[in-house]
Design a protein around this motif. Structure first.
Motif, mmCIF file in Angstrom:
data_model
loop_
_atom_site.group_PDB
_atom_site.id
_atom_site.type_symbol
_atom_site.label_atom_id
_atom_site.label_comp_id
_atom_site.label_asym_id
_atom_site.label_seq_id
_atom_site.Cartn_x
_atom_site.Cartn_y
_atom_site.Cartn_z
ATOM 1 N N VAL A 26 -20.949 -21.601 -0.833
ATOM 2 C CA VAL A 26 -21.228 -20.497 -1.777
ATOM 3 C C VAL A 26 -20.086 -19.541 -1.643
ATOM 4 C CG1 VAL A 26 -22.874 -18.532 -1.773
ATOM 5 C CG2 VAL A 26 -23.809 -20.856 -1.458
ATOM 6 N N ALA A 27 -19.315 -19.334 -0.769
ATOM 7 C CA ALA A 27 -18.443 -18.459 -0.564
ATOM 8 C C ALA A 27 -17.355 -18.729 -1.620
ATOM 9 C CB ALA A 27 -17.785 -18.355 0.728
ATOM 10 N N LEU A 28 -17.017 -20.506 -1.744
ATOM 11 C CA LEU A 28 -16.068 -20.892 -2.595
ATOM 12 C C LEU A 28 -16.510 -20.713 -3.844
ATOM 13 C CD1 LEU A 28 -13.522 -22.652 -3.226
ATOM 14 C CD2 LEU A 28 -14.769 -24.799 -2.689
ATOM 15 N N LEU A 29 -17.923 -20.905 -3.779
ATOM 16 C CA LEU A 29 -18.341 -20.730 -5.359
ATOM 17 C C LEU A 29 -18.336 -19.381 -6.118
ATOM 18 C CD1 LEU A 29 -19.795 -22.493 -7.275
ATOM 19 C CD2 LEU A 29 -22.022 -21.717 -6.490
ATOM 20 N N TYR A 76 -18.275 -29.816 -8.939
ATOM 21 C CA TYR A 76 -18.290 -30.668 -7.604
ATOM 22 C C TYR A 76 -19.254 -29.948 -6.697
ATOM 23 C CZ TYR A 76 -14.333 -33.196 -9.642
ATOM 24 O OH TYR A 76 -13.496 -33.802 -10.439
ATOM 25 N N LEU A 77 -20.182 -29.164 -6.964
ATOM 26 C CA LEU A 77 -21.125 -28.354 -6.142
ATOM 27 C C LEU A 77 -21.992 -29.340 -5.243
ATOM 28 C CD1 LEU A 77 -21.910 -25.556 -5.035
ATOM 29 C CD2 LEU A 77 -23.443 -25.387 -6.848
ATOM 30 N N PRO A 78 -22.747 -30.399 -5.786
ATOM 31 C CA PRO A 78 -23.552 -31.387 -4.901
ATOM 32 C C PRO A 78 -22.650 -31.900 -3.805
ATOM 33 C CG PRO A 78 -24.054 -31.588 -7.107
ATOM 34 C CD PRO A 78 -22.853 -30.569 -7.149
ATOM 35 N N VAL A 79 -21.569 -32.468 -3.964
ATOM 36 C CA VAL A 79 -20.974 -33.094 -2.983
ATOM 37 C C VAL A 79 -20.394 -32.153 -1.965
ATOM 38 C CG1 VAL A 79 -18.628 -33.091 -4.056
ATOM 39 C CG2 VAL A 79 -19.220 -34.896 -2.437
ATOM 40 N N MET A 80 -19.989 -30.915 -2.385
ATOM 41 C CA MET A 80 -19.687 -29.717 -1.339
ATOM 42 C C MET A 80 -20.704 -29.339 -0.487
ATOM 43 S SD MET A 80 -17.242 -27.239 -3.154
ATOM 44 C CE MET A 80 -18.331 -26.567 -4.425
ATOM 45 N N PHE A 81 -22.075 -29.535 -0.817
ATOM 46 C CA PHE A 81 -23.197 -29.334 0.055
ATOM 47 C C PHE A 81 -23.255 -30.535 0.957
ATOM 48 C CE2 PHE A 81 -24.307 -25.616 -2.669
ATOM 49 C CZ PHE A 81 -25.130 -24.960 -1.757
ATOM 50 N N ALA A 97 -18.355 -35.556 10.714
ATOM 51 C CA ALA A 97 -19.674 -35.584 9.976
ATOM 52 C C ALA A 97 -19.338 -35.026 8.661
ATOM 53 C CB ALA A 97 -20.297 -34.111 10.756
ATOM 54 N N ALA A 98 -18.122 -34.142 8.357
ATOM 55 C CA ALA A 98 -18.122 -33.984 6.946
ATOM 56 C C ALA A 98 -17.521 -34.977 6.249
ATOM 57 C CB ALA A 98 -16.997 -32.927 6.808
ATOM 58 N N PHE A 99 -16.783 -35.987 6.581
ATOM 59 C CA PHE A 99 -16.250 -37.304 6.073
ATOM 60 C C PHE A 99 -17.497 -38.071 5.771
ATOM 61 C CE2 PHE A 99 -15.132 -41.802 6.525
ATOM 62 C CZ PHE A 99 -14.257 -41.820 5.442
ATOM 63 N N SER A 100 -18.337 -38.109 6.688
ATOM 64 C CA SER A 100 -19.638 -39.008 6.603
ATOM 65 C C SER A 100 -20.638 -38.528 5.345
ATOM 66 C CB SER A 100 -20.489 -39.160 7.807
ATOM 67 O OG SER A 100 -19.547 -39.702 8.829
#
Length: 537
Positions: A26-29, A76-81, A97-100
């Motif tokens: 959300v901060a990036l958004l 690309y919002l969904p993949v960021m979440f 964890a983020a990579f997974s």
């Protein structure tokens, strides 16, 4: 600083932790929205007609570049979440964890694509079939668009898999695939199977969200008020991000066709309209849940409350609280961060906070009724200029200062009356002298005396886990009785929230990330020092 925990995570703690993870995307958004807003507004024909110099090709290239970069968050919002949730919730090996999370999101859509292909629905370019099955092109994969909710589910599943398997030990013959390497492997299998189920269960999820959106829509002018009031009431518990995400990114915040693509969620609709060259003006049904609704309280109301608290303080204490109140107003008006002011009266006068929540919700409704159309996320002066003034009078930005002035006067009168009538102990009205902060460590980047804060939390050995959100430290402790609220407040903590016998939040303000990092580093140093072996003589 992650740490192993002995007690089970409660549902309350889980949702708090989940809501906190939303802040990274959300901060990036929010930043992307500002880039997109500036770029799209300054490259519009209306602005160029008003300021011909901005039509220079070099300027226009810069503005178009800003629009392109700003559109990243929307695309690309969904993949960021899906990546941010396991990243934020994992206690160890956060990078894995983020990579997974990325692996899980892609594999889920591949599994769904496989099911639709076997059923004979894909491949196709028939617009009617694609729309009937809610199929979109997601990272180059034709799949059912599960939106943010699907990404959140992926993130939670990946987090659970990571916590279960990141330390797994396999037989020697398979040892290479053990430990953290096993997490993306098991993720690809589990999420691949989940992708097969998505076409069967997703219509039920979609129907539930649509029903929620219909409920809010049927509330008419009270819909925005329910949302605005609910967000403020959930804020002290750190759960407001859940409600906000539902309205901003799912069908509950509305659905609209923008530039030939169906998009859902109030913020998603707004940003889609920002980046669509054929769209003129913004949807009132979307912006009624966005920045404009916060502006009466953020730009007018809370500064009025701060002035009332200053005037109600004892004359000899006013100089002591002036800096505190001014910094709080600046954080609210410029940054859209309200906790530094709200926590000054939340605990001493909960009824005033309830009234504040209602007035904030009323601001959402008033802005909606007036037809103001200013979007984005923060409700601060930056949003007002970028998404209001720069987009012309069609946004009706000129009504914001008028309403904000009314809210300023209303808050000032209400707060001054309540504080003096009921002798509410807001800053500067304490019977005893105000506590003096301990000397600040000059080597501290945060400006806080972190060693004293750590001691007031009961020491490193009392802290089970340490994390932070946008303004507060979030901790789990072994023994709550070892936490000294008075010392924390004397060292510039705005508030201390005891959620249960182990969960604690310390409201710091905008510098919370630096304070958390310094605390984690200090705890790490103490842990290494205590673990160092003693040489025998």
């Amino acid at each position: 600083m992650p740490a192993s925990r002995n007690q089970r995570v409660t549902l309350w703690e889980f949702f708090q932790s989940l809501g906190k993870t939303f802040m990274l995307p959300v901060a990036l958004l929010s930043f992307c929205g500002i880039m997109l807003g500036i770029g799209s507004s300054l490259s519009s024909n209306d602005v160029i007609t008003l300021l011909p110099a901005l039509g220079h090709p070099l300027f226009q290239l810069v503005f178009i570049w800003m629009s392109k970069v700003g559109s990243f968050g929307f695309s690309y919002l969904p993949v960021m979440f899906a990546m941010a949730i396991p990243l934020g919730m994992a206690r160890d090996n956060k990078g894995v964890a983020a990579f997974s999370g990325f692996v899980g999101f892609v594999v889920l859509n591949l599994g769904t694509n496989f099911y639709l292909t076997v059923k004979g629905i894909l491949p196709t370019n028939d617009a009617l079939i694609l729309k009937a099955n809610n199929i979109q092109n997601i990272l180059g994969i034709q799949s059912i668009d599960t939106g943010i909710l699907g990404a959140v589910i992926v993130g939670i599943i990946v987090y659970l898999l990571h916590e279960r398997f990141h330390t797994i030990r396999l037989p020697d013959a398979l040892a290479f695939f053990g430990g953290t390497r096993f997490v993306p492997i098991v993720t690809s299998v589990v999420l691949g199977l989940c992708g097969l189920v998505v076409p069967l269960i997703w219509p039920w999820f979609a129907a539930g969200i649509t029903a929620l959106g219909r409920l809010i829509h049927d509330a008419g002018v009270f819909g925005p008020m329910i949302f605005g009031t609910g967000e403020r009431l959930l804020l002290p518990f750190g759960l407001q991000h859940i409600l906000v995400a539902i309205i901003r990114f799912t069908e509950a915040g509305g659905t609209m066709d923008v530039c030939g693509r169906e998009v859902s969620g109030a913020l998603t609709i707004f940003q889609a309209q920002l980046s669509c060259p054929t769209t003129h003006g913004f949807s009132e049904s979307a912006t009624q849940f966005l920045s404009q609704g916060k502006m009466p309280a953020f730009l007018g109301g809370l500064p009025g409350a701060a002035l009332a608290m200053y005037h109600c303080a004892k004359p000899e204490n006013r100089h002591k609280i002036k800096g505190l109140l001014i910094s709080g107003v600046v954080a609210c008006v410029v940054g859209g961060t309200t906790e530094p002011i709200e926590f000054l009266f939340l605990f001493v006068a909960p009824a005033l906070y309830l009234l504040h929540a209602l007035l904030t919700g009323l601001g959402f409704t008033v802005m909606s009724l007036l037809g103001v159309t200013i979007g984005n996320t923060d409700g601060n002066i930056i949003d007002f200029v970028v998404f209001g003034i720069l987009h012309g009078t069609a946004t009706k930005w000129y009504l914001v200062p008028i309403v904000a002035a009314i809210w300023f006067a209303g808050y000032y009168v209400i707060f001054r009356f309540a504080i003096t009538r009921f002798n509410i102990k807001t800053p500067g009205r304490e019977s005893e002298s105000l506590p003096q902060s301990a000397p600040v460590n000059t080597g501290s980047k945060s400006g806080y005396n972190v060693p004293v804060i750590l001691s007031a939390l009961g020491g490193a050995d009392n802290i089970i886990s340490l994390d932070n959100c946008i303004t507060r430290l979030r901790l789990s402790v072994h023994d709550m009785s070892r936490v000294d609220d008075a010392v924390l407040k004397a060292n510039r903590a705005i508030g201390v929230v005891h959620l249960n016998e182990h969960s604690l939040q310390v409201v710091i303000g905008p510098q919370v990330q630096s304070v958390k990092d310094e605390l984690a580093n200090l705890m790490r140093q103490e842990s290494q020092s205590s673990a160092s072996p003693t040489l025998a003589v």
